[in-house]
Design an enzyme around this catalytic site. Structure first.
Site, PDB file in Angstrom:
ATOM      1  N   ASP A 368       0.636  -1.267  -0.365  1.00  0.00           N
ATOM      2  CA  ASP A 368      -0.150   0.370  -0.002  1.00  0.00           C
ATOM      3  C   ASP A 368       0.943   1.282  -0.416  1.00  0.00           C
ATOM      4  OD1 ASP A 368      -1.735   1.940   0.532  1.00  0.00           O
ATOM      5  OD2 ASP A 368      -3.079   0.823   2.302  1.00  0.00           O
ATOM      6  N   ARG A 444     -11.372   2.640   8.703  1.00  0.00           N
ATOM      7  CA  ARG A 444     -10.131   3.203   8.469  1.00  0.00           C
ATOM      8  C   ARG A 444      -9.714   4.049   7.327  1.00  0.00           C
ATOM      9  NH1 ARG A 444      -5.592  -0.242   4.980  1.00  0.00           N
ATOM     10  NH2 ARG A 444      -3.870   0.053   6.556  1.00  0.00           N
ATOM     11  N   LYS A 477      -1.603  -8.225  -4.427  1.00  0.00           N
ATOM     12  CA  LYS A 477      -2.388  -8.976  -3.702  1.00  0.00           C
ATOM     13  C   LYS A 477      -2.617  -7.966  -3.909  1.00  0.00           C
ATOM     14  CE  LYS A 477      -1.242  -8.333   1.697  1.00  0.00           C
ATOM     15  NZ  LYS A 477       0.020  -7.407   2.220  1.00  0.00           N
ATOM     16  N   ASP A 479      -6.372  -6.648  -2.068  1.00  0.00           N
ATOM     17  CA  ASP A 479      -6.500  -5.932  -0.061  1.00  0.00           C
ATOM     18  C   ASP A 479      -7.768  -5.738  -0.070  1.00  0.00           C
ATOM     19  OD1 ASP A 479      -6.706  -6.326   2.444  1.00  0.00           O
ATOM     20  OD2 ASP A 479      -4.140  -4.491   2.236  1.00  0.00           O
ATOM     21  N   ASP A 549      -2.949 -10.672  10.095  1.00  0.00           N
ATOM     22  CA  ASP A 549      -2.009  -9.580   9.820  1.00  0.00           C
ATOM     23  C   ASP A 549      -1.159  -9.706  11.608  1.00  0.00           C
ATOM     24  OD1 ASP A 549      -2.328  -8.095   8.243  1.00  0.00           O
ATOM     25  OD2 ASP A 549      -3.838  -6.062   9.120  1.00  0.00           O
TER      26      ASP A 549
HETATM   27  C1  DGJ Z   1      -3.832  -4.827   5.177  1.00  0.00           C
HETATM   28  C2  DGJ Z   1      -3.203  -6.099   5.373  1.00  0.00           C
HETATM   29  O1  DGJ Z   1      -3.602  -7.173   5.369  1.00  0.00           O
HETATM   30  C3  DGJ Z   1      -1.716  -5.660   5.347  1.00  0.00           C
HETATM   31  O2  DGJ Z   1      -0.525  -6.331   5.168  1.00  0.00           O
HETATM   32  C4  DGJ Z   1      -1.584  -4.738   4.406  1.00  0.00           C
HETATM   33  O3  DGJ Z   1      -1.592  -5.030   3.193  1.00  0.00           O
HETATM   34  C5  DGJ Z   1      -2.368  -3.110   4.533  1.00  0.00           C
HETATM   35  N1  DGJ Z   1      -3.705  -3.679   4.939  1.00  0.00           N
HETATM   36  C6  DGJ Z   1      -2.032  -1.974   3.490  1.00  0.00           C
HETATM   37  O4  DGJ Z   1      -3.161  -1.187   3.879  1.00  0.00           O
END
Ligand code: DGJ
Length: 738
Positions: A368, A444, A477, A479, A549
């Site tokens: 990100d 968020r 990836k 998200d 995470d």
């Molecule tokens: C949540 C993800 O699980 C993290 O690994 C990372 O990519 C963040 N978002 C980035 O905002």
């Protein structure tokens, strides 16, 4: 053909070597479950398995002298209002306000293979000889509604998949208020329910409880499958263990709201159902229209929970995941998120990538913060245009530089979201979910784009596919960092607001389909604030998922252990990160961090430049080790050996064995060190009893036969833990047949 129809008794027997599933037709034309369990010999009639007699206070579904009380009958797909007072599997509202239905079997079809469910994700076959399918069509004469119950049984696995299609064949509009994908009425409630619960950073912890009268269940109303409850539950007999006993697994191939519940009646029957959560669901069916439920996958194991999980692993790894990455071991990756968050420029990124290359990493992933005005989480989402202040040569230039180092390049995206501080939101404020006149609940600092609208999906697809097309990208990836609130679409009328949550998920699947079709060589990894959308639906599009995470090795033992109940090791993203850990502030040895992360799609998520020379040397060795053994770890058979959720809750052990049983890797880790404990025997599983294995653990080597390792076990010296670092120490044993 493992589906038999007995014409005289009007019974269907689905079977293979391990499982039998028998369905009959009730006196009122509805379907009855006669048996589900270990394989039994076929016979012309199983009518004796239907039990019926006068019941006090029963309400009867057929005229006298019938004693058919549906409340006391094991049904295939029960409705409400005709004598069964338990939860129904479906509910259809008719024009006159009635929900009473009397669907009767009108036809059936048995065929080799399995139909596709697209646009919904589903398990599949490569050859028609792999499975057989049955469709039972029931019709409600008064409304013309047809309900098609679909079953597929795999020949070589104790798997039966289920889904249901509703078709309005009548002249009046109907509204589908509830549509479960699976219902199974089991004859007794003598089970424990195992399920995977949690929250952000502690996803898929194992829970177990004895069934009791009433309803017990799991669900998500978050708009995604969620970190709170995974769409999976298992019923195990109280005496079933990892190695023995009867277990029924139920897993839902879907990424949105769901419910999974077990209702134990006061007559001790257990009704299991799973499907789209009826809350927020309401689907109008005009004459001629239909609705297809997602798929549920049932696994029956007569030999314990490990077998159930191994079946899910094999099915999901080889017949749910798709694409070129399905059968390939996964590259060792390095992700910059925990190293930099959004605070980076090209120079910083290249320095991190370069160090990764030096130690043997294969893929660098930029997370990100690379686009729009994205310097923190208040702005930028939705503006998928590179921030040239950070990356002057764009993603194209950065990818080139990373590739020139000899690494592949991967990129993070979050296509379903928007910050209000973005050009996209300023141009299209009505593209987010938001109820008119109500506060729209940021999370968020972001909002959910209304993917039930094709034009929104089209727009995001245009922006993202451009970025991917213009740069050399090998990995994405994807998200998704918040749950859905105010699920109201500005584009839908009042009557269709109840379709929005499902159509949102269909929009997500649509974008996945477009991107994976356009870029078939890219390895996709799904992610949702860690593991909040780690479900079989996602695996159909992205063969791996970011597990959590929480990268702390001690927490990961639990998270990965829980995930292993359903999800293959190759699908479980697992990284070594810096200490003290970002989520737990805990320091664990770097070897344990790697030992745990090895059992997944392995990688690193830290700035390797900050490691000491000694640590870097360890990292180099770790990567060499992993590359040598990843085939066995990611594609082998996985066994849970010791649970961090049971016993002293201090030890975790698991292992994987290569398909030919010539190689195995065993992990054993502890949480806290305790002084002066006795020795420990760790019995291994799945080895060739007659093979002689060289067992290597660090510097130590010994040789043992497979039968000894499985019956006597590996003998561990607990004092060894001192030498290996005490708290959070772990051992890795590598076995090779000689
Ligand atoms: C949540 C993800 O699980 C993290 O690994 C990372 O990519 C963040 N978002 C980035 O905002």
């Amino acid at each position: 053909m493992p589906i038999l129809y007995h014409e005289l008794s009007r019974q269907f027997h689905l079977y293979n070597d391990e499982v039998s599933y028998i369905i009959g037709v009730l006196e009122n034309g509805q379907m009855e479950n006669l048996y589900y369990g270990a394989r039994i010999r076929d016979r012309e009639s199983f009518a004796h398995l239907h039990k019926e007699s006068y019941v006090p206070m029963g309400a009867y579904a057929c005229p006298e002298p019938s004693t058919l009380s549906l409340q006391h009958t094991r049904q295939e797909y029960p409705s409400f209002g005709t004598g069964d007072f338990r939860y129904p599997a479906y509910e259809v509202l008719q024009k006159n306000g009635s929900i009473v239905m009397e669907p009767k079997l009108v036809s059936h079809a048995i065929f080799a293979g399995k139909k596709k469910l697209e646009p919904l994700p589903a398990t599949y076959v490569e050859k028609d000889t792999e499975a057989d399918s049955l469709e039972l069509t029931l019709e409600d004469a008064l409304t013309g509604l047809r309900i098609v119950l679909s079953y597929t049984i795999y020949n070589a696995l104790p798997v039966i998949t289920r889904s249901v299609r509703f078709e309005n064949g009548g002249k009046e509009k109907l509204v589908l208020k509830k549509a479960m994908s699976v219902n199974v009425d089991l004859p007794d409630g003598d089970f424990e329910m195992l399920h995977l619960t949690g929250a952000w950073s502690r996803e898929r912890f194992v829970r177990m409880r004895p069934l009791d009268e009433g309803v017990q269940g799991i669900y998500s109303m978050c708009g995604c499958s969620s970190a709170e409850h995974n769409p999976f539950l298992a019923l195990k007999r109280p005496d079933a263990t990892e190695a023995a006993g009867e277990v029924y697994g139920f897993s839902f191939v879907y990424s949105g709201n769901f419910v999974g519940q077990v209702e134990v009646s006061t007559h001790d029957a257990a009704r299991v159902m799973m499907g789209i959560h009826p809350h927020l669901f309401s689907w109008p069916l005009e004459p001629g229209e239909g609705f297809q439920t997602p798929e549920a996958v049932m696994v029956y194991s007569a030999s314990g929970m490990n077998h159930m999980s191994q079946v899910y692993h094999e099915l999901y790894r080889t017949r749910l995941c798709r694409g070129v990455w399905r059968d390939r071991v996964r590259p060792v990756l390095l992700n910059n998120w925990e190293a930099t968050l959004m605070d980076f420029d090209e120079e910083k990124i290249l320095r991190i990538a370069e160090k990764g290359r030096d130690v043997g990493v294969e893929l660098f992933v930029l997370d990100d913060g690379w686009f729009g005005a994205r310097n923190d989480d208040h702005a930028g989402l939705g503006d998928w245009v590179v921030n040239t202040k950070k990356l002057p040569d764009g993603i194209t230039g950065l990818a080139k530089k990373v590739e020139a180092m000899g690494l592949k390049f991967g990129l993070w995206i979050e296509p379903e979201m928007v910050n209000k501080d973005s050009d996209l939101y300023r141009a299209h404020p009505d593209w987010i979910f938001s109820a008119p006149g109500r506060f729209d609940c940021p999370s968020r600092n972001q909002h959910v784009l209304d993917f039930s609208r094709p034009e929104v999906v089209d727009y995001i697809h245009g922006m993202i596919s451009k970025v991917i097309r213009e740069a050399s990208i090998s990995y994405i990836k994807w998200d998704m960092n918040r749950y859905i609130t105010a699920c109201y679409s500005a584009a839908a009328d009042a009557e269709h607001q109840g379709t929005i949550m499902h159509r949102y998920i269909l929009g997500v699947y649509d974008l996945y389909t477009r991107l994976t079709t356009e870029f078939p060589d890219i390895l996709f990894e799904s992610c949702a604030s860690g593991g909040a959308r780690f479900d079989p639906g996602m695996l159909y599009f992205a063969p791996q998922a970011w597990t959590s995470d929480d990268t702390d090795a001690n927490e990961r033992m639990r998270i990965q252990y829980g995930s292993s109940f359903v999800y293959p090791i190759s699908s479980t993203g697992a990284h070594v990160s810096a200490v003290p850990n970002q989520q737990t502030v805990r320091t664990t040895p770097i070897q344990t961090r790697a030992n745990v992360a090895f059992f997944g799609a392995f990688g690193y998520e830290l700035d390797l430049n900050e490691l000491s020379e000694e640590e870097l040397a360890q990292v180099r060795e770790q990567i060499v080790y992993f590359k040598e053994h990843r085939e066995t770890i990611q594609m082998g058979t996985y066994w849970r050996l010791r649970s961090p959720f049971e016993g002293n809750q201090n030890e975790t052990a698991w292992m994987t064995v290569s398909p030919d049983k010539r190689e195995a890797v065993v992990f054993y880790g502890q949480t806290l060190n305790h002084p002066n404990l006795g020795g420990l025997r760790l019995r291994l599983c799945g080895l060739d009893p007659a093979a002689e294995y060289e067992v290597v653990c660090g510097e130590e080597k010994s040789v043992h036969f497979g039968d000894e390792l499985m019956n006597v076990g590996l003998i561990l010296d607990r004092f060894e833990f001192y030498r290996r670092g005490g708290d959070f120490a772990s051992f890795l044993y590598t076995l090779k047949a000689i």
